[in-house]
Write a protein that holds these residues in place. Structure first.
Motif, PDB file in Angstrom:
ATOM      1  N   LEU A 147       0.881  -1.103  -0.045  1.00  0.00           N
ATOM      2  CA  LEU A 147      -0.071   0.036  -0.156  1.00  0.00           C
ATOM      3  C   LEU A 147       0.895   1.359  -0.026  1.00  0.00           C
ATOM      4  O   LEU A 147       0.532   2.184   0.661  1.00  0.00           O
ATOM      5  N   GLY A 148       2.116   1.143  -0.709  1.00  0.00           N
ATOM      6  CA  GLY A 148       2.837   2.297  -0.558  1.00  0.00           C
ATOM      7  C   GLY A 148       2.861   3.231  -1.710  1.00  0.00           C
ATOM      8  O   GLY A 148       3.495   4.360  -1.432  1.00  0.00           O
ATOM      9  N   ASN A 149       1.990   3.219  -2.719  1.00  0.00           N
ATOM     10  CA  ASN A 149       1.999   4.085  -3.714  1.00  0.00           C
ATOM     11  C   ASN A 149       0.473   4.106  -4.434  1.00  0.00           C
ATOM     12  O   ASN A 149      -0.455   3.180  -4.122  1.00  0.00           O
ATOM     13  N   LEU A 150       0.130   4.930  -5.117  1.00  0.00           N
ATOM     14  CA  LEU A 150      -1.371   4.990  -5.818  1.00  0.00           C
ATOM     15  C   LEU A 150      -1.660   3.669  -6.591  1.00  0.00           C
ATOM     16  O   LEU A 150      -2.785   3.471  -6.520  1.00  0.00           O
ATOM     17  N   PHE A 151      -0.620   3.396  -7.327  1.00  0.00           N
ATOM     18  CA  PHE A 151      -1.053   2.080  -8.055  1.00  0.00           C
ATOM     19  C   PHE A 151      -1.315   0.744  -7.130  1.00  0.00           C
ATOM     20  O   PHE A 151      -2.778   0.207  -7.307  1.00  0.00           O
ATOM     21  N   GLU A 152      -0.846   0.655  -5.864  1.00  0.00           N
ATOM     22  CA  GLU A 152      -1.073  -0.422  -4.880  1.00  0.00           C
ATOM     23  C   GLU A 152      -2.347  -0.024  -4.384  1.00  0.00           C
ATOM     24  O   GLU A 152      -3.088  -0.760  -3.970  1.00  0.00           O
ATOM     25  N   PHE A 153      -2.534   1.264  -3.906  1.00  0.00           N
ATOM     26  CA  PHE A 153      -3.844   1.686  -3.285  1.00  0.00           C
ATOM     27  C   PHE A 153      -5.093   1.312  -4.365  1.00  0.00           C
ATOM     28  O   PHE A 153      -6.241   1.110  -3.614  1.00  0.00           O
ATOM     29  N   SER A 154      -4.720   1.696  -5.643  1.00  0.00           N
ATOM     30  CA  SER A 154      -5.932   1.503  -6.489  1.00  0.00           C
ATOM     31  C   SER A 154      -6.356   0.062  -6.480  1.00  0.00           C
ATOM     32  O   SER A 154      -7.632  -0.323  -6.456  1.00  0.00           O
ATOM     33  N   ILE A 155      -5.456  -0.769  -6.503  1.00  0.00           N
ATOM     34  CA  ILE A 155      -5.710  -2.420  -6.578  1.00  0.00           C
ATOM     35  C   ILE A 155      -6.484  -2.761  -5.220  1.00  0.00           C
ATOM     36  O   ILE A 155      -7.504  -3.597  -5.169  1.00  0.00           O
ATOM     37  N   TRP A 199      -0.774   4.678 -13.599  1.00  0.00           N
ATOM     38  CA  TRP A 199      -0.199   4.574 -12.480  1.00  0.00           C
ATOM     39  C   TRP A 199       0.547   3.526 -11.926  1.00  0.00           C
ATOM     40  O   TRP A 199       1.032   3.445 -10.761  1.00  0.00           O
ATOM     41  N   TYR A 200       1.115   2.822 -12.895  1.00  0.00           N
ATOM     42  CA  TYR A 200       1.987   1.603 -12.538  1.00  0.00           C
ATOM     43  C   TYR A 200       3.269   2.083 -12.111  1.00  0.00           C
ATOM     44  O   TYR A 200       3.802   2.660 -12.826  1.00  0.00           O
ATOM     45  N   VAL A 201       3.701   1.225 -11.055  1.00  0.00           N
ATOM     46  CA  VAL A 201       5.095   1.438 -10.752  1.00  0.00           C
ATOM     47  C   VAL A 201       5.742  -0.106 -10.407  1.00  0.00           C
ATOM     48  O   VAL A 201       4.845  -0.588  -9.781  1.00  0.00           O
ATOM     49  N   GLU A 202       6.958  -0.385 -10.713  1.00  0.00           N
ATOM     50  CA  GLU A 202       7.619  -1.359 -10.292  1.00  0.00           C
ATOM     51  C   GLU A 202       7.553  -1.677  -8.689  1.00  0.00           C
ATOM     52  O   GLU A 202       7.485  -0.681  -7.904  1.00  0.00           O
ATOM     53  N   ALA A 203       7.340  -2.856  -8.153  1.00  0.00           N
ATOM     54  CA  ALA A 203       7.691  -3.342  -6.933  1.00  0.00           C
ATOM     55  C   ALA A 203       9.025  -2.804  -6.291  1.00  0.00           C
ATOM     56  O   ALA A 203       9.789  -3.094  -6.896  1.00  0.00           O
ATOM     57  N   ASP A 204       8.772  -2.106  -5.333  1.00  0.00           N
ATOM     58  CA  ASP A 204      10.129  -1.616  -4.815  1.00  0.00           C
ATOM     59  C   ASP A 204      10.156  -1.362  -3.173  1.00  0.00           C
ATOM     60  O   ASP A 204       8.943  -1.510  -2.699  1.00  0.00           O
ATOM     61  N   GLU A 205      11.086  -1.007  -2.516  1.00  0.00           N
ATOM     62  CA  GLU A 205      11.275  -0.797  -1.173  1.00  0.00           C
ATOM     63  C   GLU A 205      10.508   0.367  -0.809  1.00  0.00           C
ATOM     64  O   GLU A 205      10.297   1.469  -1.772  1.00  0.00           O
ATOM     65  N   LEU A 206       9.987   0.789   0.372  1.00  0.00           N
ATOM     66  CA  LEU A 206       9.281   2.030   0.802  1.00  0.00           C
ATOM     67  C   LEU A 206      10.464   3.234   1.280  1.00  0.00           C
ATOM     68  O   LEU A 206      11.464   2.714   1.719  1.00  0.00           O
ATOM     69  N   VAL A 207       9.898   4.251   1.223  1.00  0.00           N
ATOM     70  CA  VAL A 207      10.509   5.445   1.758  1.00  0.00           C
ATOM     71  C   VAL A 207      10.871   5.260   3.432  1.00  0.00           C
ATOM     72  O   VAL A 207       9.631   4.594   3.865  1.00  0.00           O
ATOM     73  N   PRO A 208      11.776   5.562   3.893  1.00  0.00           N
ATOM     74  CA  PRO A 208      11.979   5.331   5.447  1.00  0.00           C
ATOM     75  C   PRO A 208      10.652   5.756   6.186  1.00  0.00           C
ATOM     76  O   PRO A 208      10.294   5.150   7.277  1.00  0.00           O
ATOM     77  N   SER A 209       9.912   6.962   5.792  1.00  0.00           N
ATOM     78  CA  SER A 209       8.831   7.329   6.797  1.00  0.00           C
ATOM     79  C   SER A 209       7.641   6.472   6.712  1.00  0.00           C
ATOM     80  O   SER A 209       6.545   6.512   7.324  1.00  0.00           O
TER      81      SER A 209
END
Length: 319
Positions: free
Chosen positions: A111-119, A160-170
């Protein structure tokens, strides 16, 4: 199986979900097209408006009622609705599978970005509709919900697609799973509620001709169902607002920083609070209250599109 393969399989599950929900949409459309002529004939015989809705009908003997007289739904329509319902459950399962595999691939909550939130939002919208369908006959609503989710998945998979990646520290906090999950759940509930409110506003004016609205429940039933959904979604969004403030205190050192996303989250809460207040006020017309509900959903769309991409703030990484 390595993480890269899991991420790829997550994309396959998403593509499969998009295909399945599209077929479900077509089946629901076939149900409406096949069912309405029978109801029109019943109306002509009984000389009263037909009603649709109430408790969920038995899959093998589904029937609607006009003036207390049973009106048998055509077999083809019942089969189409049955297939559509099963495919809707399947699509929801595939979206959940896609999210889980993507999360496992990157070892975090997906749930780290808009693409994942949309899914996740698409999953919760389908789940809300499917669970509600267990207690109510919502075959008339299926085409609208699945059409919205189909459009959402198309936009999410392209723009809105982005590759699966790590989250920012916050974002590396247990609050991600709590705050954002509840936010997506509330958006899923609000989505179905907004669709029903929109149908109520249109049916009350009989926009598009009387013949089409014979397929749907009476305006009063639509309005009551919309209210029941919003009364569930509002406490969830209230929790989202509160949990976001607590997480902000841990991540940024302050409960409130006037970040654009924070402001719009509060705006959305205020609009839906105004809807519930208007709905409970005797002197306020139901149409006015439902226009406020639709405005609340419009604010949600602005929050997750315009604000995400065009307002720079602490949440800019959520694009």
């Amino acid at each position: 199986m390595n993480n890269e393969m899991l991420a790829q399989y997550a994309n396959y599950a998403l593509a499969s979900a998009a295909l399945v929900v599209t077929v479900a949409m077509l089946c629901y459309a076939l149900y409406l097209a096949q069912a309405v002529p029978v109801r029109e004939r019943a109306d002509a015989d009984a000389k009263v408006p037909a009603t649709v809705g109430g408790p969920a009908a038995d899959g093998d003997a589904a029937s609607d009622h006009a003036a207390g007289t049973a009106v048998e739904t055509p077999v083809r329509a019942r089969k189409a609705a049955g297939i559509a319902g099963s495919l809707t459950w399947l699509a929801a399962g595939l979206l959940l599978l896609s999210a889980v595999m993507r999360g496992v691939a990157v070892e975090r909550f997906p749930l780290g970005n808009l693409f994942e939130f949309s899914i996740a939002g698409g999953f919760f919208a389908l789940a809300t509709f499917s669970v509600a369908s267990v207690r109510r006959d919502l075959r008339w609503l299926g085409v609208f919900v699945t059409a919205f989710v189909t459009l959402l998945l198309m936009v999410a998979s392209t723009a809105w697609y982005v590759e699966a990646d790590e989250l920012v520290p916050s974002l590396q906090s247990y609050w991600l799973g709590i705050h954002v999950t509840v936010a997506t759940l509330s958006v899923g509930v609000f989505t179905v509620g907004a669709i029903v409110s929109g149908l109520y506003l249109l049916s009350d004016r009989e926009v598009g001709g009387e013949r089409f609205w014979r397929k749907l429940p009476p305006a009063q039933s639509l309005e009551k169902f919309s209210y029941s959904l919003h009364i569930i979604g509002f406490p969830l969004w209230s929790f989202t607002l509160i949990a976001g403030a607590i997480w902000a205190r841990e991540a940024w050192g302050a409960y409130w920083t006037w970040d654009p996303k924070e402001v719009w989250t509060f705006v959305i809460w205020t609009v839906y609070a105004a809807y519930l207040h208007a709905r409970a006020t005797k002197n306020t017309a139901r149409r006015t209250a439902n226009w406020i509900a639709v405005a609340g959903f419009a604010c949600i769309i602005i929050n997750y599109t315009v604000v995400n991409f065009y307002f720079i703030g602490m949440h800019s990484y959520a694009q």
